[in-house]
Write an enzyme that holds these catalytic residues in place. Structure first.
Site, short mmCIF file in Angstrom:
data_model
loop_
_atom_site.label_atom_id
_atom_site.label_comp_id
_atom_site.label_asym_id
_atom_site.label_seq_id
_atom_site.Cartn_x
_atom_site.Cartn_y
_atom_site.Cartn_z
N CYS A 1 0.75 -1.18 -0.01
CA CYS A 1 0.19 0.05 0.00
C CYS A 1 0.96 1.13 -0.03
CB CYS A 1 -0.92 -0.05 1.24
SG CYS A 1 -2.00 1.43 1.33
N CYS B 1 -0.48 3.93 2.14
CA CYS B 1 -0.17 3.95 3.78
C CYS B 1 1.32 4.08 3.89
CB CYS B 1 -0.38 2.26 4.08
SG CYS B 1 -2.06 1.81 3.34
N ASP B 2 2.35 3.46 3.24
CA ASP B 2 3.62 3.35 3.51
C ASP B 2 4.66 4.17 2.53
OD1 ASP B 2 2.88 1.66 5.40
OD2 ASP B 2 3.18 -0.17 4.22
#
Ligand code: NDP
Length: 320
Positions: free
Chosen positions: A139, A142-143
């Site tokens: 993701c 997200c990261d």
């Protein structure tokens, strides 16, 4: 049928959508029962820092956030069962009772909220597990932030991979895309964006076959040219696997309308499925946004839709 055992609301799944649905359903006095499934807390329990969920100015870890959400749901009248729903028999009738099973135990419900999520697909390499949380992610939203100014790899050639590569190109110094065939699967527009982005390099006919690093932190990707069979290494800090997601809908197969990829179809602007009293929230019905906050939002919608459905049944009964 023993009517005393009929639940107003049963929630399947325990990610942000399931527990948010539980908070709202509990506060509407539906006394929800949550069945967590095999991975209590859902996908977020496999991530480290969550920095994009509003309300946590200093960030929070995925597992901590999920514990907070569960505690909040339990503070009201939510009962949590660490069990898997293994079989369902949904009623097609308005006002019908839905049957679910956790192993041999039968559970009856007037409304069911499906929030079983989706699972990111991985390549199946041992190294993906070894470096999970140390540079391997599924993701970018997200990261990606952790790789600001660094070099990363994106594996895949669909719309997700193209979108992740474009997103990462704004944060990272260089993005290398590994495409296993000589063409993309992604839409023309997305491919054009990728090809026009100067810091994205596309390597066709390339596959990831291993990862090297120290202290479980990624330092190099080992890749193979599947035409020449030549292997090489690419120095990178992050490896984003973007080869698709699998919605967790196996247990509902044949009973509820899904799209060609298995995602549950909901009516536009609501969480209603094709079955009266069955609602779907979170990633199991959303292949586009897939964020904790959007999942939580749709969990709230599902609880409200369930409550309104029950109210409308009561109103019909009173009128009859
Ligand atoms: P897709 O199934 O469309 O694409 C998966 C990609 O991963 C393919 O290119 C496939 O390669 C590749 N792949 C699969 N397995 C491997 C492997 N073992 N090694 C290397 N590569 C592999 O998944 P997406 O998540 O990209 O998209 C799912 C759906 O969601 C699609 O309908 C898509 O259009 C949609 N979507 C829409 C978006 C938007 O409109 N903004 C954004 C994201 C997704 P190959 O092509 O060779 O099979």
């Amino acid at each position: 049928m023993n009517t005393e055992n009929i639940n107003d609301c049963v929630i399947i799944g325990s990610g942000p959508s399931g527990f948010t649905a539980a908070i709202y359903a509990a506060r509407a006095d539906l006394k929800p029962k949550v069945f967590t499934g095999l991975q209590p807390g859902g996908q977020l329990t496999t991530t480290t820092e969550v920095d994009n969920f509003p309300g946590y100015p200093n960030g929070v870890t995925g597992p901590e956030m999920m514990m907070d959400l569960q505690k909040q749901a339990e503070r009201f009248d939510t009962e949590v069962f660490y069990e898997m729903i293994t079989k369902v028999e949904f009623s097609k009738e308005r006002g019908g009772i839905h049957k679910l099973w956790a192993g041999d135990r039968e559970i009856l419900a007037k409304t069911v909220i499906i929030s079983t999520g989706a699972t990111a697909k991985y390549l199946g390499l041992e190294d993906e597990k070894k470096y999970a949380g140390g540079g391997v992610s599924a993701c970018a939203t997200c990261d990606g932030f952790f790789y600001k100014g660094k070099e990363v790899i994106v594996v895949g050639a669909g719309d997700t991979a193209a979108e992740e590569a474009t997103y990462l190109s704004n944060l990272c110094s260089k993005v290398t895309m590994l495409v296993r065939r000589d063409e993309f699967r992604a839409s023309k527009a997305m491919v054009n964006r990728v090809l026009k982005t100067p810091n994205i390099e596309v390597k066709f006919h390339h596959e990831l076959i291993g990862i090297e690093g120290e202290n479980s932190l990624v330092e190099k990707a080992v890749v193979i040219n599947n035409q020449t069979k030549e292997t090489s290494t690419i120095p990178v800090h992050g490896i984003f696997i973007a080869i698709g997601h699998q919605p967790n809908t196996e247990v509902f197969k044949g009973q509820i309308t899904t799209d060609e990829n298995g995602y549950i179809v909901t009516e536009k602007g609501s969480t209603r499925t094709n079955l009266p009293g069955v609602f779907a929230a979170g990633d199991v019905q959303d292949h586009i946004y897939r964020q904790a906050i959007t999942a939580a939002g749709s969990g709230c919608m599902a609880a409200m839709d369930a409550e309104r459905y029950l109210e409308s049944l009561k109103a019909e009964e009173m009128e009859a």
